[in-house]
Write an enzyme that holds these catalytic residues in place. Structure first.
Site, short mmCIF file in Angstrom:
data_model
loop_
_atom_site.label_atom_id
_atom_site.label_comp_id
_atom_site.label_asym_id
_atom_site.label_seq_id
_atom_site.Cartn_x
_atom_site.Cartn_y
_atom_site.Cartn_z
N GLU A 58 0.83 -1.22 0.00
CA GLU A 58 0.00 0.00 0.00
C GLU A 58 0.85 1.27 0.00
OE1 GLU A 58 -3.28 0.09 2.72
OE2 GLU A 58 -4.07 -1.82 2.01
C1 LIG Z 1 3.28 -9.41 0.27
C2 LIG Z 1 2.82 -8.39 -0.70
C3 LIG Z 1 1.47 -8.25 -0.96
C4 LIG Z 1 1.03 -7.36 -1.93
N1 LIG Z 1 -0.29 -7.34 -2.29
C5 LIG Z 1 -0.65 -6.62 -3.39
C6 LIG Z 1 -1.97 -6.73 -3.92
O1 LIG Z 1 -2.82 -7.44 -3.38
N2 LIG Z 1 -2.27 -6.05 -5.04
C7 LIG Z 1 -1.35 -5.25 -5.67
O2 LIG Z 1 -1.67 -4.67 -6.69
N3 LIG Z 1 -0.11 -5.11 -5.19
C8 LIG Z 1 0.27 -5.78 -4.08
N4 LIG Z 1 1.55 -5.66 -3.58
C9 LIG Z 1 2.48 -4.75 -4.24
C10 LIG Z 1 2.93 -3.59 -3.38
O3 LIG Z 1 1.95 -2.60 -3.34
C11 LIG Z 1 4.26 -3.11 -3.98
O4 LIG Z 1 5.20 -4.07 -3.57
C12 LIG Z 1 4.65 -1.76 -3.57
O5 LIG Z 1 3.82 -0.84 -4.20
C13 LIG Z 1 6.10 -1.42 -3.91
O6 LIG Z 1 6.48 -1.81 -5.19
P1 LIG Z 1 7.81 -2.68 -5.39
O7 LIG Z 1 7.78 -3.78 -4.42
O8 LIG Z 1 7.91 -3.00 -6.81
O9 LIG Z 1 8.99 -1.71 -4.95
P2 LIG Z 1 9.75 -0.62 -5.90
O10 LIG Z 1 8.74 0.23 -6.58
O11 LIG Z 1 10.72 -1.33 -6.73
O12 LIG Z 1 10.48 0.26 -4.82
C14 LIG Z 1 11.73 -0.09 -4.22
C15 LIG Z 1 12.07 0.96 -3.15
O13 LIG Z 1 12.20 2.25 -3.75
C16 LIG Z 1 11.42 3.19 -3.06
N5 LIG Z 1 10.94 4.20 -3.99
C17 LIG Z 1 10.37 4.03 -5.20
N6 LIG Z 1 10.09 5.22 -5.77
C18 LIG Z 1 10.49 6.16 -4.89
C19 LIG Z 1 10.48 7.59 -4.87
N7 LIG Z 1 10.00 8.32 -5.87
N8 LIG Z 1 10.96 8.22 -3.79
C20 LIG Z 1 11.46 7.53 -2.75
N9 LIG Z 1 11.49 6.19 -2.71
C21 LIG Z 1 11.02 5.51 -3.77
C22 LIG Z 1 10.27 2.40 -2.45
O14 LIG Z 1 9.77 3.05 -1.30
C23 LIG Z 1 10.98 1.09 -2.09
O15 LIG Z 1 11.59 1.24 -0.85
C24 LIG Z 1 1.98 -6.53 -2.60
C25 LIG Z 1 3.33 -6.65 -2.28
C26 LIG Z 1 3.76 -7.56 -1.36
C27 LIG Z 1 5.22 -7.68 -1.09
#
Ligand SMILES: Cc1cc2nc3c(=O)[nH]c(=O)nc-3n(C[C@H](O)[C@H](O)[C@H](O)COP(=O)(O)OP(=O)(O)OC[C@H]3O[C@@H](n4cnc5c(N)ncnc54)[C@H](O)[C@@H]3O)c2cc1C
Length: 849
Positions: free
Chosen positions: A523
Site C-alpha cells: 500500500e
Molecule cells: C506481500 C505483498 C502483498 C502485496 N499485495 C498486493 C496486492 O494485493 N495487489 C497489488 O496490486 N499489489 C500488491 N503488492 C504490491 C505492493 O503494493 C508493492 O510491492 C509496492 O507498491 C512497492 O512496489 P515494489 O515492491 O515493486 O517496490 P519498488 O517500486 O521497486 O520500490 C523499491 C524501493 O524504492 C522506493 N521508492 C520508489 N520510488 C520512490 C520515490 N520516488 N521516492 C522515494 N522512494 C522511492 C520504495 O519506497 C521502495 O523502498 C503486494 C506486495 C507484497 C510484497
C-alpha cells in the site's frame, strides 16, 4: 529554567536596545504591532488598527531624530498598506504579474496526479497547516464506539476464530489456513465487513472493522492479512462505490457469503511504486463472447505480489484502456480502468504462489494473454472507462487508514502485552529482567509507541465513521504506524532474547517480527510514502491557500481566476507573516501563554502543538515560495516537513484518545511519554530541515523565527520511562486499556492468556521467593541452585508453609512452560529433509532425537 532565564535576559536586552534608540513608547508600539500580527487580523482591520496606533505613536511617541525618521518610514508603509486594500489597483499592479510568473513556475500536473491530489477530505491535517489549529474541531468529535452487534461479533465469532487458530500449523506445517478456518471466515462474514447489509454483508463501522483486524492480528498475522484484503481496497469496495446495480446485485451477495473470493491486481514486474505506469493493456475491439460478436476488451497483463490471487475466484484488474478504432468515442487513450475478471476466463493464468517471509497468506502472480471480456466487466460499466486511478486513490484514503494500521497495532499490542509479563517473570542476576534500566527503557518505548499507534488507529477510524475520507492522514498512518510497529517488533524480540528467536509453537513473536517488512512495503512502500506522499499531498491538499491559488491560476475564466488568485494571494501573505510572528513569540515563551482547550496535565502538549504548527506553517511557506516545484525533488526536505506534520497529527491523536478514554490519570505517564517523544521528534526534524535548507541566508532567518532559543524541547526522561515499564510489568488497568482488543483468553494454547495468568501470580509468588532468598539463601539455610530445590529446603527449614511451597511450585512450573522453547528432530525442519543416517540408524551410536 536556564532557558527561561536566557530568554528573559535576551528579551530584556532587546527591549533595552529599542528603548535606547526609540524609547519606551516605541517598544510598546512594536509590541502592539506584533500582537496584531499574532492575532491574524484581516488586511483591512489590520490597516485600520495600524493607522490608529501609528497616529497615537506619532503624537505621544518620543521626539528624537531617529524616532522621527522611523515614523516617516512607518507612514510610508501605512500608505502602501492602504493602497493594497484597493483591490482593483493591487490586482492590476501586483496580482496579474505575479500570477503570470506563478503559472510558469507551477509544475505541470497530469489528470492522474490532479485526481490523486483531490481525492478524499481534509480533516485535522488541514488545521495543523494553519498555525492556529482549532481544537474544538478535534475534541468535539464523538469517541468511536462499537454497536451491540459489533461487540457481539468481537466476543463471538472473532473469539471463536482466534480459539480455533494454530499459527504454527498454518505457518510451518500447512503453509495455508486449514479448510475449516477458510470456511469459518467465509460463512461468518469476515470477508464482508464493508459490504452493506442489503447485500448480506456486515456493514461494520470503520472502528469495528479495525478492532476485528487488531484482534485477529494478535493471534495470527497470516489470518489477519487474509481478512484485511477483501475488506480493503478491492472488488467489494470498488463495487460499493462505483458499481452498476446489476454488478452489485451479482457480486456483493456472493462476496458477502464467501462464494466469491476477491483479489485486486495492480502491481506488476515493471510497475511497483509507480503504479500509475502499469504497462498492462485493455484494447477495445470486436470479439466473440458467448457465441455473439460483441464490442469488448482484449486484455494482456502480467501482475505479481497479488494477495489472495492463488485462491481468488474474481480478479479486480487495473489496466490502461485504449480505443484505437474509436469504437467508443473520440479518445484513443482512455487511461487506467478497473474491471472484474472471473478466474475461469480463457487466457487467465493464476494459482502459483509467492512466499512472503514465512507468513503464508495467499499471494501470487496473475497473467492474462489475449483475454477477451465484454465492456460491462468494467467496474461501473463503460462510462467508468479511464476513471480507475481516481477510484483507487479515493478508496485508498479510507482503506489505508484501517488495514495496515489495525493489523500492526494489534501486533504491537500483543508484543507489548507479552513483553511486560515476560520481562517480569524472566529473572537474571536474581532480578526480573524488566527491572534493569536498559530493558526498562525498551519497554517504555514499546508502551509509548503502542499507545500512539492505538490512538492514531482508533481516533482516525472514528473520523471516518463521522464521514471523513482523510487521505493525508491515511498516508501518515500507513507510514508511521508501520514504522512504529517495526520498532515495537524489534524491541519485543530484544527483551525476549533467545526465547523469541527459536521458532516453534511456543514462539509467539517470531511470525509477527517476520511480517513487518510486508507491512512496510505494501500500500505504498514506506520510503516513498514518507518522501513523496505525506508532505507532497499535504502541502497542496491541506494548505489553506495553495490549492486555491493553483486552481485560480489555472482557471480558464481569466477574470474570475485573477479575482480568486488575488484573494488567495493576499490571504496567503498575511498568513505567512502571522505565522512567522506566532512562531517567534511562541518559541520565545515556550508557548506558555498560548490558549489550550484544557487546563490539566495535558495542557502543555496542546500548547506545544500550536507552537510547532505555526513554525511548520511558516517553514512550509518559505520552502514552497523559494523552492517551488523543486521541493518535490528535494525529497529529504519534504520528508522532514512530512515528519513534523505527522508528529503533530499523532500527538493530537494521543491527546484525543486520552480524552476519549475518559482521561484516566493512571495513563498520564504514557500520554506524556508519547507527546514528548513526538514533539521532540518534530523539533529535531525542523532542526534537520533548517540545517539542510539550500538557501543558507533564509535558513538563518527561519532559524531565528523558529528556534530562537535553540533546541529547547527534551525527549522523555528515564524516570518517565520507568513509570511506563511499571505499568505493563504489573497487571494494571493501564495495561488492560493499552492492550484492549487483543485475544488474551486464558487457554492452553494462548501464550497471551498464559502470560497474564503468570503475571498475576507473581504478585503472590515474588514475596515468597524474596523470603526464601533473604531468610534462606543469605543465611545459608537454603543452598540449592534452582528454585524447585530451594522451595524444598525452605519448606524443611520452616521459612515457608506447605501452601506457599505448593503455590510457588505451581508458579515455577507455569513460568518454565513459558520460558521453554521448542526443539525438533532435524528432519522436522525443511520440507525436503529426510531423517539423517545417524537418526535412522541408532547403531551408529550418535542417536539424535
Ligand atoms: C506481500 C505483498 C502483498 C502485496 N499485495 C498486493 C496486492 O494485493 N495487489 C497489488 O496490486 N499489489 C500488491 N503488492 C504490491 C505492493 O503494493 C508493492 O510491492 C509496492 O507498491 C512497492 O512496489 P515494489 O515492491 O515493486 O517496490 P519498488 O517500486 O521497486 O520500490 C523499491 C524501493 O524504492 C522506493 N521508492 C520508489 N520510488 C520512490 C520515490 N520516488 N521516492 C522515494 N522512494 C522511492 C520504495 O519506497 C521502495 O523502498 C503486494 C506486495 C507484497 C510484497
Amino acid at each position: 529554567m536556564l532557558g527561561a532565564v536566557i530568554t528573559l535576559v535576551l528579551l530584556a536586552a532587546v527591549a533595552y536596545a529599542v528603548t535606547q534608540v526609540g524609547g519606551v513608547i516605541t517598544l510598546l508600539f512594536i509590541a502592539a504591532i506584533l500582537f496584531l500580527a499574532y492575532k491574524r487580523l484581516s488586511l483591512l482591520t489590520f490597516t485600520a488598527t495600524f493607522t490608529v496606533l501609528l497616529a497615537a505613536y506619532t503624537v505621544f511617541g518620543e521626539a528624537s531624530a531617529p524616532a522621527g525618521a522611523w515614523k516617516v518610514f512607518l507612514w510610508v508603509m501605512l500608505a502602501l498598506l492602504w493602497l493594497l486594500n484597493v483591490r482593483p489597483l493591487r490586482k492590476a499592479i501586483i496580482t496579474r504579474r505575479f500570477m503570470k510568473t506563478y503559472l510558469k513556475l507551477l509544475p505541470a500536473m497530469s489528470q492522474t496526479e490532479r485526481e490523486a491530489l483531490e481525492a478524499g477530505t481534509v480533516w485535522w491535517d488541514g488545521e495543523l497547516f494553519t498555525g492556529a489549529p482549532k481544537w474544538a474541531k478535534l475534541l468535539s468529535a464523538k469517541p468511536p464506539q462499537l454497536s451491540q452487534e459489533e461487540q457481539a461479533f468481537l466476543d463471538g465469532p472473532c473469539d471463536e476464530l482466534c480459539r480455533m487458530l494454530d499459527d504454527w500449523d498454518i505457518t510451518h506445517k500447512r503453509g495455508d489456513m486449514p479448510p475449516h478456518v477458510w470456511d469459518f471466515l467465509k460463512s461468518k462474514g469476515f470477508f464482508a465487513m464493508i459490504i452493506p447489509k442489503q447485500y448480506g454483508g456486515l456493514e461494520f463501522s470503520a472502528y469495528a472493522h479495525s478492532c476485528v483486524l487488531a484482534k485477529v492480528s494478535s493471534r495470527s498475522v497470516t489470518v489477519s492479512s487474509t481478512v484485511a484484503v477483501p475488506n480493503s481496497l478491492g472488488p467489494a469496495e470498488l463495487l460499493n462505490h462505483y458499481g452498476m446495480e446489476d454488478q452489485k446485485n451479482h457480486y456483493l451477495p456472493r462476496l458477502a457469503r464467501g462464494e466469491e473470493v476477491p483479489c485486486f491486481a495492480l502491481t506488476g514486474p515493471r510497475a511497483g511504486s509507480d503504479a500509475a505506469s502499469i504497462p498492462d493493456t485493455g484494447v477495445v475491439c470486436r470479439g466473440l463472447w458467448q457465441g455473439k460478436e460483441t464490442v469488448g476488451l482484449r486484455l494482456n497483463f502480467s501482475k505479481r505480489y497479488i494477495t489472495l490471487a492463488p485462491v481468488a475466484t474474481v480478479i479486480g484488474l487495473a489496466f490502461r484502456m485504449f480505443d484505437p478504432e474509436k469504437l467508443l468515442g473520440e479518445r484513443a487513450d482512455l487511461g487506467i480502468t478497473c474491471a472484474l475478471i472471473p478466474r475461469g476466463t480463457a487466457g487467465v493464468t493464476i494459482g502459483r504462489r509467492h512466499f512472503p517471509l514465512n507468513v503464508p497468506f495467499q499471494n501470487g502472480p496473475v497473467q492474462g494473454k489475449d483475454v477477451f471480456v465484454p465492456l460491462d466487466y468494467i467496474i461501473g460499466g463503460p462510462k467508468m472507462a479511464g476513471q480507475g486511478w481516481r477510484m483507487l486513490v479515493e478508496q485508498l484514503s479510507v482503506g489505508r487508514c484501517i488495514s495496515l494500521p489495525s493489523n500492526t497495532t494489534g501486533g504491537a499490542k500483543a508484543a507489548t502485552w507479552a513483553s511486560g509479563a515476560y520481562t517480569r517473570i524472566r529473572r537474571q542476576f536474581n532480578m526480573p529482567v524488566g527491572k534493569f534500566e536498559g530493558v526498562e527503557a525498551v519497554l517504555a518505548r514499546m508502551v509509548g509507541l503502542t499507545y500512539t499507534m492505538d490512538a492514531a488507529r482508533s481516533v482516525t477510524a472514528g473520523a471516518i465513521d463521522g464521514g471523513e475520507k482523510p487521505s493525508v492522514p491515511s498516508a501518515m498512518l500507513k507510514y508511521h504506524v508501520t514504522e512504529m510497529g517495526r520498532i515495537v517488533a524489534n524491541d519485543a524480540m530484544d527483551v525476549h532474547g533467545g526465547k523469541a528467536i527459536c521458532l516453534g509453537p511456543k514462539n509467539y513473536l517470531g511470525r509477527g517480527y517476520q511480517v513487518v517488512p510486508v507491512a512496510i512495503t505494501v500500500e505504498g512502500a514506506n520510503i516513498l510514502t514518507r518522501s513523496l506522499i505525506i508532505f507532497g499531498q499535504g502541502a497542496v491538499r491541506c494548505h489553506p491557500f495553495v490549492l486555491r491559488e493553483m486552481t485560480a491560476a489555472r482557471n480558464p475564466d481569466r477574470k474570475q481566476g485573477v479575482g480568486d488568485f488575488d484573494r488567495a494571494l493576499f490571504g496567503h501573505i498575511g498568513f505567512t507573516i502571522s505565522n512567522a510572528v506566532r512562531s517567534l513569540i511562541m518559541a520565545l515563551t515556550l508557548a506558555r501563554f498560548t490558549r489550550a482547550p484544557t487546563s490539566g496535565a495535558t495542557k502543555r502538549y496542546y500548547q506545544h502543538i500550536v507552537r510547532f504548527s505555526a513554525s511548520f506553517a511558516f517553514a512550509v511557506d518559505v520552502a514552497m515560495l523559494t523552492l517551488g516545484g523543486y521541493l518535490k525533488k528535494k525529497e529529504n526536505l519534504s520528508a522532514r516537513l512530512g515528519d513534523v506534520l505527522s508528529c503533530m497529527y499523532l500527538a493530537s491523536m494521543v491527546l484525543k484518545h486520552h480524552e476519549n478514554q475518559g482521561r484516566p490519570d493512571a495513563d498520564l505517564p504514557i500520554v506524556e511519554w508519547a507527546c514528548r517523544n513526538l514533539l521532540y521528534r518534530a523539533q529535531e526534524q525542523l532542526h534537520g530541515f533548517l540545517r539542510n535548507f539550500p538557501n543558507r541566508f533564509l535558513a538563518g532567518v527561519m532559524r531565528l523565527l523558529i528556534l530562537p532559543r535553540g533546541l529547547t524541547y527534551s525527549a522523555p526522561s528515564d524516570r518517565l520511562g520507568l513509570s511506563l515499564a511499571e505499568l505493563v510489568m504489573n497487571p494494571t488497568e493501564s495495561r488492560e486499556r493499552l492492550c484492549r482488543f487483543i485475544y488474551k483468553t486464558l487457554e492452553p494454547t494462548n501464550a497471551l492468556g498464559l502470560l497474564q495468568e503468570v503475571l498475576v501470580l507473581t504478585q503472590t509468588a515474588e514475596p515468597i521467593e524474596k523470603r526464601i532468598r533473604v531468610e534462606g539463601v543469605k543465611t545459608g539455610k537454603v543452598t540449592a541452585l534452582e528454585l524447585p530445590g530451594q522451595i524444598q529446603q525452605a519448606l524443611a527449614a520452616g521459612i515457608i508453609s506447605e501452601t506457599e511451597a505448593a503455590s510457588l511450585r505451581e508458579y515455577d512450573r507455569k513460568v518454565m512452560e513459558i520460558i521453554n522453547v521448542d526443539d525438533f528432530a532435524p528432519h522436522e525442519l525443511g520440507v525436503q529433509a529426510q531423517p539423517s543416517a545417524a537418526q535412522a540408524s541408532p547403531v551408529s551410536g550418535i542417536h539424535v532425537a
